[in-house]
Design an enzyme around this catalytic site. Sequence first.
Site, PDB file in Angstrom:
ATOM      1  N   TYR A 226       0.768  -1.445   0.159  1.00 54.55           N
ATOM      2  CA  TYR A 226       0.096   0.082   0.162  1.00 54.55           C
ATOM      3  C   TYR A 226       0.812   1.023   0.032  1.00 54.55           C
ATOM      4  O   TYR A 226       0.461   1.966  -0.743  1.00 54.55           O
ATOM      5  CB  TYR A 226      -0.928  -0.139   1.252  1.00 54.55           C
ATOM      6  CG  TYR A 226      -1.863   1.288   1.504  1.00 54.55           C
ATOM      7  CD1 TYR A 226      -2.805   1.911   0.767  1.00 54.55           C
ATOM      8  CD2 TYR A 226      -1.113   2.052   2.448  1.00 54.55           C
ATOM      9  CE1 TYR A 226      -3.214   2.973   1.043  1.00 54.55           C
ATOM     10  CE2 TYR A 226      -1.757   3.401   3.070  1.00 54.55           C
ATOM     11  CZ  TYR A 226      -2.880   3.667   2.016  1.00 54.55           C
ATOM     12  OH  TYR A 226      -3.323   4.809   2.171  1.00 54.55           O
TER      13      TYR A 226
ATOM     14  N   SER B 261      -2.982  15.835   6.497  1.00 52.85           N
ATOM     15  CA  SER B 261      -3.883  15.427   5.521  1.00 52.85           C
ATOM     16  C   SER B 261      -5.514  15.569   5.886  1.00 52.85           C
ATOM     17  O   SER B 261      -5.855  15.426   7.013  1.00 52.85           O
ATOM     18  CB  SER B 261      -3.636  13.675   5.240  1.00 52.85           C
ATOM     19  OG  SER B 261      -4.680  13.063   4.604  1.00 52.85           O
TER      20      SER B 261
ATOM     21  N   ARG C 297      -5.216   0.987  -7.551  1.00 60.81           N
ATOM     22  CA  ARG C 297      -4.019   0.542  -7.241  1.00 60.81           C
ATOM     23  C   ARG C 297      -4.049  -1.041  -7.334  1.00 60.81           C
ATOM     24  O   ARG C 297      -4.758  -1.686  -6.046  1.00 60.81           O
ATOM     25  CB  ARG C 297      -3.509   1.138  -5.855  1.00 60.81           C
ATOM     26  CG  ARG C 297      -3.442   2.744  -6.124  1.00 60.81           C
ATOM     27  CD  ARG C 297      -2.043   3.361  -4.838  1.00 60.81           C
ATOM     28  NE  ARG C 297      -3.114   3.490  -3.798  1.00 60.81           N
ATOM     29  CZ  ARG C 297      -3.670   4.617  -3.478  1.00 60.81           C
ATOM     30  NH1 ARG C 297      -3.626   5.385  -4.177  1.00 60.81           N
ATOM     31  NH2 ARG C 297      -4.130   4.449  -2.431  1.00 60.81           N
TER      32      ARG C 297
ATOM     33  N   LYS D 257      -2.841  21.660  -4.242  1.00 62.30           N
ATOM     34  CA  LYS D 257      -1.845  20.304  -4.695  1.00 62.30           C
ATOM     35  C   LYS D 257      -2.440  19.617  -5.731  1.00 62.30           C
ATOM     36  O   LYS D 257      -3.603  19.411  -5.731  1.00 62.30           O
ATOM     37  CB  LYS D 257      -1.826  19.754  -3.315  1.00 62.30           C
ATOM     38  CG  LYS D 257      -1.076  18.309  -3.502  1.00 62.30           C
ATOM     39  CD  LYS D 257      -0.944  17.609  -2.220  1.00 62.30           C
ATOM     40  CE  LYS D 257       0.050  16.305  -2.264  1.00 62.30           C
ATOM     41  NZ  LYS D 257      -0.532  15.109  -2.580  1.00 62.30           N
TER      42      LYS D 257
ATOM     43  N   HIS E 226       0.794  13.073  -6.910  1.00 64.27           N
ATOM     44  CA  HIS E 226       0.450  12.136  -5.805  1.00 64.27           C
ATOM     45  C   HIS E 226       1.634  10.920  -5.590  1.00 64.27           C
ATOM     46  O   HIS E 226       1.062   9.773  -5.241  1.00 64.27           O
ATOM     47  CB  HIS E 226      -0.896  11.539  -6.053  1.00 64.27           C
ATOM     48  CG  HIS E 226      -1.918  11.621  -4.781  1.00 64.27           C
ATOM     49  ND1 HIS E 226      -2.804  12.733  -4.899  1.00 64.27           N
ATOM     50  CD2 HIS E 226      -2.075  10.733  -3.824  1.00 64.27           C
ATOM     51  CE1 HIS E 226      -3.360  12.434  -3.715  1.00 64.27           C
ATOM     52  NE2 HIS E 226      -3.010  11.429  -3.116  1.00 64.27           N
TER      53      HIS E 226
HETATM   54  C1  FMN Z   1       0.754   6.317   2.411  1.00 54.32           C
HETATM   55  C2  FMN Z   1       0.162   7.773   1.662  1.00 54.32           C
HETATM   56  C3  FMN Z   1      -0.879   8.420   2.039  1.00 54.32           C
HETATM   57  C4  FMN Z   1      -1.151   9.639   1.146  1.00 54.32           C
HETATM   58  N1  FMN Z   1      -2.230  10.268   1.352  1.00 54.32           N
HETATM   59  C5  FMN Z   1      -2.349  11.570   0.986  1.00 54.32           C
HETATM   60  C6  FMN Z   1      -3.491  12.346   1.210  1.00 54.32           C
HETATM   61  O1  FMN Z   1      -4.259  11.987   2.112  1.00 54.32           O
HETATM   62  N2  FMN Z   1      -3.745  13.535   0.688  1.00 54.32           N
HETATM   63  C7  FMN Z   1      -3.023  13.769  -0.344  1.00 54.32           C
HETATM   64  O2  FMN Z   1      -3.134  14.907  -1.054  1.00 54.32           O
HETATM   65  N3  FMN Z   1      -1.752  13.012  -0.873  1.00 54.32           N
HETATM   66  C8  FMN Z   1      -1.661  12.052  -0.222  1.00 54.32           C
HETATM   67  N4  FMN Z   1      -0.343  11.224  -0.439  1.00 54.32           N
HETATM   68  C9  FMN Z   1       0.271  11.676  -1.685  1.00 54.32           C
HETATM   69  C10 FMN Z   1       1.329  12.445  -0.952  1.00 54.32           C
HETATM   70  O3  FMN Z   1       1.049  13.566  -0.320  1.00 54.32           O
HETATM   71  C11 FMN Z   1       2.679  12.654  -1.898  1.00 54.32           C
HETATM   72  O4  FMN Z   1       2.036  13.533  -2.913  1.00 54.32           O
HETATM   73  C12 FMN Z   1       3.522  11.657  -2.518  1.00 54.32           C
HETATM   74  O5  FMN Z   1       3.727  10.785  -1.354  1.00 54.32           O
HETATM   75  C13 FMN Z   1       4.912  12.095  -2.890  1.00 54.32           C
HETATM   76  O6  FMN Z   1       5.495  11.154  -3.566  1.00 54.32           O
HETATM   77  P1  FMN Z   1       6.675  10.414  -2.621  1.00 54.32           P
HETATM   78  O7  FMN Z   1       6.106   9.457  -1.756  1.00 54.32           O
HETATM   79  O8  FMN Z   1       7.392   9.804  -3.802  1.00 54.32           O
HETATM   80  O9  FMN Z   1       7.505  11.479  -1.672  1.00 54.32           O
HETATM   81  C14 FMN Z   1      -0.274  10.041   0.117  1.00 54.32           C
HETATM   82  C15 FMN Z   1       0.989   9.153  -0.096  1.00 54.32           C
HETATM   83  C16 FMN Z   1       1.060   8.180   0.605  1.00 54.32           C
HETATM   84  C17 FMN Z   1       2.605   7.286   0.509  1.00 54.32           C
END
Ligand code: FMN
Length: 387
Positions: free
Chosen positions: A27, A109, A167, A253, A277
Amino acid sequence: MRNKWIVSIDDYRRASRWHLPKMITDYLDGGALDEITTRANRESLDALMLRQRSMVDLSDLRTDATVLGQQIDLPLIVAPMGMLTIFHPGSDTAVARAAVNAGSIFIHSAWAGCALEEVAPIAGDKLWAQVAFWKDPEETESYIKRARKAGVKTLVVAGDVGSSSKRERDLHHGLSMPPRPPVVDYLTTAMRPQWIYRWLTGRKMTYGNYSIDGQPLRMDEMNQWMAKNKNPGANWADFAWLREQWDGNLVIKGIMDPEDAARAVDEGADGIFISNHGGRQFDAQPATIDVLPSIVSAVNGRAEIYLDGGIRRGHDMVKAIGLGATAVMAGRPFAYALATGGEPAVSKAFKILHDEFKGAMGFVGKTRVSEIDESVFAQCNRITDYV
Ligand SMILES: Cc1cc2nc3c(=O)[nH]c(=O)nc-3n(C[C@H](O)[C@H](O)[C@H](O)COP(=O)(O)O)c2cc1C
């Protein structure tokens, strides 16, 4: 892997596998469909080479930066991540504390495991809050009120959640609501007793940011709540409405297109957060670093620009800032550390990236973050396509 052997974010990624059931590592690591965009984020960063400068006086090298008028010790911010509780019961509170101790900012978040009100006293003025446009405008309005009351000065609009992602790793693990994992997942989970122990003794796996009758939403309740409140109709009119309501900073974002970036600035955005994301939503789009130059040119200095996606090394930060980002965000690196060792590990992840960033700044001959520009790129690489 013992903590003292951890010297990189990738070490934390590997170490986290010993602490999490396979369905949770999948995940965390996984992306949408074929994970092309997730890989592209890294591949495009790796393809950029920096230009080493020699004999530069580095005795007064500083990594501090200013983001929306706020001084931070390094231009690295925690990207919003929902349900951090599934990695470690410390959840948002652990990551927020580590971020503040590192002189950084924590973005809470909209889908967080901990309530905004619980994180606010920890993060103080280093707290940004994500806001989503729910179907019922009163829900959104009441969240904005909560943010105001919690002292939040910067809201981050979720701009890329209108559509649905797929996913496939999660689907294979039966990570639906309610979860229907195959037998093999029960077996691999049983091999992670420390995760089970943390889960049984620590914070419950709830969506603590929302509640019914004062009780945090359980996972199944959140599913129903989302079905009722998810709003595929959210659009620029909602953003304009929020701009009128909110007199603090407004960041959006999930921007990946220069036209959208320009529109966001026209609608009053103070910050454009370039993000795909981490490749978790839409798998047919470019790496964030590849769209950065066109967005910088569309925004033309009218707003700050941030970027996330694949940031794993200090020199990745130099590359993004060199192409025009004010600061970078990272998600998975802090989740890997959280899963491995809670708050101290997240602090160490910050230190690793801080030290690497400082080192890379020295090698490219810059002693201030504000000096990092396109001159940091080596002539040999495809940066000539951009500048
Ligand atoms: C476990 C997980 C949960 C995430 N939850 C959110 C979220 O609630 N809201 C959001 O805008 N992005 C979410 N994201 C995306 C992150 O904000 C971010 O854009 C992304 O992790 C960046 O890439 P990186 O993991 O390679 O640094 C999530 C990412 C992960 C890994």
